[in-house]
Design a protein around this motif. Sequence first.
Motif, mmCIF file in Angstrom:
data_model
loop_
_atom_site.group_PDB
_atom_site.id
_atom_site.type_symbol
_atom_site.label_atom_id
_atom_site.label_comp_id
_atom_site.label_asym_id
_atom_site.label_seq_id
_atom_site.Cartn_x
_atom_site.Cartn_y
_atom_site.Cartn_z
ATOM 1 N N ARG A 95 0.830 -1.201 0.000
ATOM 2 C CA ARG A 95 0.000 0.000 0.000
ATOM 3 C C ARG A 95 0.858 1.241 0.000
ATOM 4 O O ARG A 95 0.395 2.330 -0.269
ATOM 5 C CB ARG A 95 -0.847 0.034 1.272
ATOM 6 C CG ARG A 95 -2.162 -0.661 1.180
ATOM 7 C CD ARG A 95 -2.901 -0.491 2.492
ATOM 8 N NE ARG A 95 -3.215 0.914 2.747
ATOM 9 C CZ ARG A 95 -3.521 1.397 3.953
ATOM 10 N NH1 ARG A 95 -3.515 0.622 4.998
ATOM 11 N NH2 ARG A 95 -3.816 2.672 4.102
ATOM 12 N N TYR A 96 2.111 1.093 0.407
ATOM 13 C CA TYR A 96 2.951 2.257 0.649
ATOM 14 C C TYR A 96 4.001 2.384 -0.435
ATOM 15 O O TYR A 96 4.607 1.386 -0.852
ATOM 16 C CB TYR A 96 3.607 2.138 2.019
ATOM 17 C CG TYR A 96 2.602 1.888 3.091
ATOM 18 C CD1 TYR A 96 1.795 2.917 3.559
ATOM 19 C CD2 TYR A 96 2.399 0.608 3.589
ATOM 20 C CE1 TYR A 96 0.829 2.682 4.511
ATOM 21 C CE2 TYR A 96 1.431 0.363 4.551
ATOM 22 C CZ TYR A 96 0.650 1.402 5.008
ATOM 23 O OH TYR A 96 -0.318 1.164 5.950
ATOM 24 N N LEU A 139 14.441 15.180 7.812
ATOM 25 C CA LEU A 139 14.235 16.226 8.808
ATOM 26 C C LEU A 139 15.575 16.657 9.379
ATOM 27 O O LEU A 139 16.414 15.816 9.697
ATOM 28 C CB LEU A 139 13.358 15.702 9.939
ATOM 29 C CG LEU A 139 11.890 15.499 9.608
ATOM 30 C CD1 LEU A 139 11.198 14.851 10.775
ATOM 31 C CD2 LEU A 139 11.258 16.830 9.275
ATOM 32 N N GLN A 156 15.881 7.386 15.817
ATOM 33 C CA GLN A 156 15.534 6.871 17.140
ATOM 34 C C GLN A 156 16.578 5.854 17.599
ATOM 35 O O GLN A 156 17.010 5.857 18.743
ATOM 36 C CB GLN A 156 14.146 6.218 17.061
ATOM 37 C CG GLN A 156 13.671 5.570 18.325
ATOM 38 C CD GLN A 156 13.109 6.564 19.313
ATOM 39 O OE1 GLN A 156 12.118 7.217 19.077
ATOM 40 N NE2 GLN A 156 13.780 6.693 20.430
ATOM 41 N N VAL A 165 14.773 16.214 19.149
ATOM 42 C CA VAL A 165 13.766 15.619 18.281
ATOM 43 C C VAL A 165 12.381 15.667 18.924
ATOM 44 O O VAL A 165 11.397 15.965 18.278
ATOM 45 C CB VAL A 165 14.136 14.151 17.963
ATOM 46 C CG1 VAL A 165 13.085 13.516 17.069
ATOM 47 C CG2 VAL A 165 15.480 14.098 17.281
ATOM 48 N N ILE A 176 4.189 -1.963 10.500
ATOM 49 C CA ILE A 176 3.591 -1.988 9.165
ATOM 50 C C ILE A 176 4.010 -3.266 8.446
ATOM 51 O O ILE A 176 3.197 -3.977 7.862
ATOM 52 C CB ILE A 176 4.046 -0.761 8.335
ATOM 53 C CG1 ILE A 176 3.272 0.465 8.755
ATOM 54 C CG2 ILE A 176 3.824 -1.021 6.876
ATOM 55 C CD1 ILE A 176 3.413 1.614 7.810
ATOM 56 N N VAL A 197 7.869 6.092 1.322
ATOM 57 C CA VAL A 197 7.304 5.905 2.663
ATOM 58 C C VAL A 197 8.190 4.949 3.461
ATOM 59 O O VAL A 197 8.540 5.201 4.615
ATOM 60 C CB VAL A 197 5.864 5.375 2.582
ATOM 61 C CG1 VAL A 197 5.363 4.962 3.952
ATOM 62 C CG2 VAL A 197 4.951 6.425 1.982
ATOM 63 N N ASP A 254 11.308 6.757 4.433
ATOM 64 C CA ASP A 254 11.062 7.648 5.575
ATOM 65 C C ASP A 254 11.051 6.856 6.883
ATOM 66 O O ASP A 254 11.647 7.264 7.875
ATOM 67 C CB ASP A 254 9.702 8.353 5.425
ATOM 68 C CG ASP A 254 9.795 9.571 4.536
ATOM 69 O OD1 ASP A 254 10.932 9.972 4.226
ATOM 70 O OD2 ASP A 254 8.743 10.113 4.149
ATOM 71 N N LEU A 255 10.376 5.727 6.851
ATOM 72 C CA LEU A 255 10.276 4.913 8.069
ATOM 73 C C LEU A 255 11.657 4.465 8.518
ATOM 74 O O LEU A 255 11.967 4.469 9.716
ATOM 75 C CB LEU A 255 9.377 3.702 7.825
ATOM 76 C CG LEU A 255 7.877 3.992 7.710
ATOM 77 C CD1 LEU A 255 7.117 2.736 7.347
ATOM 78 C CD2 LEU A 255 7.347 4.567 9.001
ATOM 79 N N TYR A 261 13.371 7.453 10.164
ATOM 80 C CA TYR A 261 12.863 7.670 11.525
ATOM 81 C C TYR A 261 13.470 6.640 12.471
ATOM 82 O O TYR A 261 13.871 6.960 13.596
ATOM 83 C CB TYR A 261 11.337 7.539 11.582
ATOM 84 C CG TYR A 261 10.578 8.523 10.723
ATOM 85 C CD1 TYR A 261 11.094 9.800 10.506
ATOM 86 C CD2 TYR A 261 9.368 8.189 10.150
ATOM 87 C CE1 TYR A 261 10.390 10.702 9.726
ATOM 88 C CE2 TYR A 261 8.667 9.089 9.371
ATOM 89 C CZ TYR A 261 9.187 10.336 9.148
ATOM 90 O OH TYR A 261 8.505 11.222 8.383
ATOM 91 N N THR A 310 16.398 17.930 12.278
ATOM 92 C CA THR A 310 16.718 17.448 13.628
ATOM 93 C C THR A 310 17.212 16.011 13.559
ATOM 94 O O THR A 310 18.165 15.640 14.237
ATOM 95 C CB THR A 310 15.473 17.474 14.531
ATOM 96 O OG1 THR A 310 14.390 16.929 13.824
ATOM 97 C CG2 THR A 310 15.146 18.857 14.988
ATOM 98 N N GLN A 311 16.574 15.219 12.709
ATOM 99 C CA GLN A 311 16.972 13.820 12.662
ATOM 100 C C GLN A 311 18.342 13.664 12.043
ATOM 101 O O GLN A 311 19.137 12.838 12.499
ATOM 102 C CB GLN A 311 15.921 13.032 11.899
ATOM 103 C CG GLN A 311 14.598 13.086 12.646
ATOM 104 C CD GLN A 311 13.617 12.057 12.181
ATOM 105 O OE1 GLN A 311 13.479 11.834 10.984
ATOM 106 N NE2 GLN A 311 12.930 11.442 13.103
ATOM 107 N N SER A 345 10.188 1.111 14.014
ATOM 108 C CA SER A 345 9.568 2.026 13.072
ATOM 109 C C SER A 345 8.924 1.278 11.907
ATOM 110 O O SER A 345 7.819 1.600 11.492
ATOM 111 C CB SER A 345 10.645 3.004 12.612
ATOM 112 O OG SER A 345 10.263 3.644 11.467
#
Lengths: 417, 374
Positions: free
Chosen positions: B52-53, B203, B68, B275, B322, B57, B60-61, B64, B205-206, B318
């Motif tokens: 679906r993604y 991003l 983290q 963050v 999904i 996407v 990005d995951l 992220y 900050t990331q 992250s």
Amino acid sequence: MKRVKLPIALMVALLLVAAPYFVARAPAATVGPVTDPIGVVRVNRGQPITIAYWFVIAGPDASLGIDTRRGVEIAIEDKKTVAGHSIRLIGEDSGCNAEGGTTAATKLAANRAVVAAIGSNCSSEARAGVPILWKAGISTVSPSNTAPDLTDPQRTKDWDGYLRTAHNDLVQGRAAALFVYYALSVRRAATIHDGSIYAERLAQRFAEIFKKLGGTITSQEAVSPTDTDMRPVLTKVAAGNPQLIYYPIFIASGGFITRQAKEVAGLQRTILMSADGTFSPDFLKAAGEAAVGMYHSSPDFGAFAAGYQAFLQKHQRKYGEKPLAPFHAHAYDAATMIFAAIEKVAKKDSAGNTYIGRKALRDALYATKDFKGLTGTLTCNPYGDCADPKIAVYQVTSADPAKWNPGAENPKKVWPR
Amino acid sequence: MMQRGVLQRFSVIGLYLWGFRVGVLLIVLWGSFGTFQAGCPSALTLCDFKSRYAADVWLDLVIYGLSQGSVYALLALGYTMVYGILRMINFAHGDVFMAGAYTAYYLAAAFGRSGFLNRSPLLALAAVLALAAITAMSIALLIERVAYRPLRRTPRLVALISAIGASFFLEYAFRGFFGSGFQAYPEWNIFKGEWTFLGTGILRTQAVVIVASVLLMAGLYAYVMRTKTGTAMRAVSEDLEIASLMGIDVDRVIVVTFAIGGAAAGAAGVLYALVFKQVHFFMGFFPGIKAFTAAVLGGIGNIPGAMLGGLFLGIFESVGPILILEGLRVPGIYPAGIPAPYQLKDVIAFTMLVMVLIFRPSGILGERLAGKKA
């Protein structure tokens, strides 16, 4: 061997005999002039009547509990005496979770002087704590529990002592959906809850009504209240391309979602909307600039009774700031409702001591009818819903917590017009 | 003889363990496969291989997860270094992280009010990082001196309990100092928005968090591998008694270990706050548990293992919900996959831990060291 066994057996027997003493329950009793199937509280002449609160007064959601505690404090100041006794307020922190609710309720249930309780704040606390209080015969009136389950007709006997002056979320979820569908003309929305009974049921109710109106729910997600990184779940939400996200959760996680939504591809222009659980200046601190422009569903302060303005002035004088959350007036009403019920059932003996039957008090609370409160005219239904619910939607206009002044300025009331 | 050997190998427990491994693996494969069968009417038929993604996407995951994970990695270093030397789990490490971030908040907020924060942002960041590192380092040293050193000759469990006590002490001391509410870090204007890197937006900050933690980890690794003190640390971690016989001051090495671990935790605290913005007295608890998991995942006692474990854990958290849960279509019960999968983020993280531990009980990179330490 025998010598060891005998003392142990004796001790066990002794404990068994003594056990009922330690179990917090109120047996049927006749004390003084009052007979009550659950129990009687005796308040000696010149002694205060004890009312207990169980609110979340520490941690990230403390604004909710401090706001309601202030409502109760002002009600006590206004009332001064009940049935000729002064009023003593004690309280426990309930932490806005089930464990905190259990702890607070257990502590209060062990205190036999407690006539009635006011609380809890979060619906999860109530679900764990109310049966414990009612086993001890203590009725509790909540100023801010909104989850529909708590006053559901299917609930068990454990809930007989529970009432609330806050709106039921069947009302809030519906109002939020109507606003989103008609006033914002949004047709695609997503919801996020945090697993708490309040958030889950409210998000569910919103989705149900929104779908009935003809809207599409692109996804219904959940996070856990201690999560900090919301970007992955927001990325998943973005894949459904919603026009609006409704996340009726609490301050800490609500702040994370608000800030991070602006950073996720595809959500920069998505409208954000939360509910009464994040309606606080602390939320502006948590969410920062990202909160500007977002919406909250919350009680409609403009529809409150005329006495509310005087209440606000007292609040300003006493605490030097605007109310911190939406439920101070509901707490005021919960307290005055309890005072009125106590005065209805309290009996005095010749020495001037007061006796209050617990079952009688509970029945008097449930019999509350056309009670003129700050939030409107309260009438309790057989399941403890007493509110006169009016919901409004507010829009945040400034991220500065010092400019918090709900209604006219920040957040500004935008619906109903 | 031969036959008995074979039979012995197939014990009941062994069979159960293998069944468990195969079961977990099947669930993961079934779920991941299902995710790439989006739009397929039934879980039992085969359709086109697509999710679906879109690809970005997934990218990005992963980013992220990396950001983290790099915070987890920095924290995990502290756990793993202390374990390597003292064979003790320093459960107060998460709270050392909190102490650094929370104390430095007051400096950052003061910079924010005076405008210094956005006049010279990098200098301000360096000062905030330095204050956090120094505070966290001092607290780590204090805990070592007060709560761990007197217990060094006692059984390991005693020190562990002492560590849990130190953790509670720190949490509630900070609650006493700064209150039970939360504070929010001010925003650095230069870190708002995205940078485009190799065609994808990341991003700021990331990016800062990933780069800063990679630099810190590289520096730390070089320190342990190249310097004299680092060599001494490795010697003590291999055999404490022999190392002290060789003239290594064991106490000093332990102090240095705590100092480095504490400073890394303090820096990680500020990066985390960059963050996520919110700081409160309990913020160290969950990252602490996760970083401990990361250290075990990578092979506790092994420094590159801790880094790798942290990054893996971040990415699992992250991407996992999904990838695995959404595609876990159980006919009849969850025809469209597990609903609201991100609620189960921690389940994924800890299932991954279980997976790694049942296939490689000593962790991803743990084997080499485990042999020597046993």
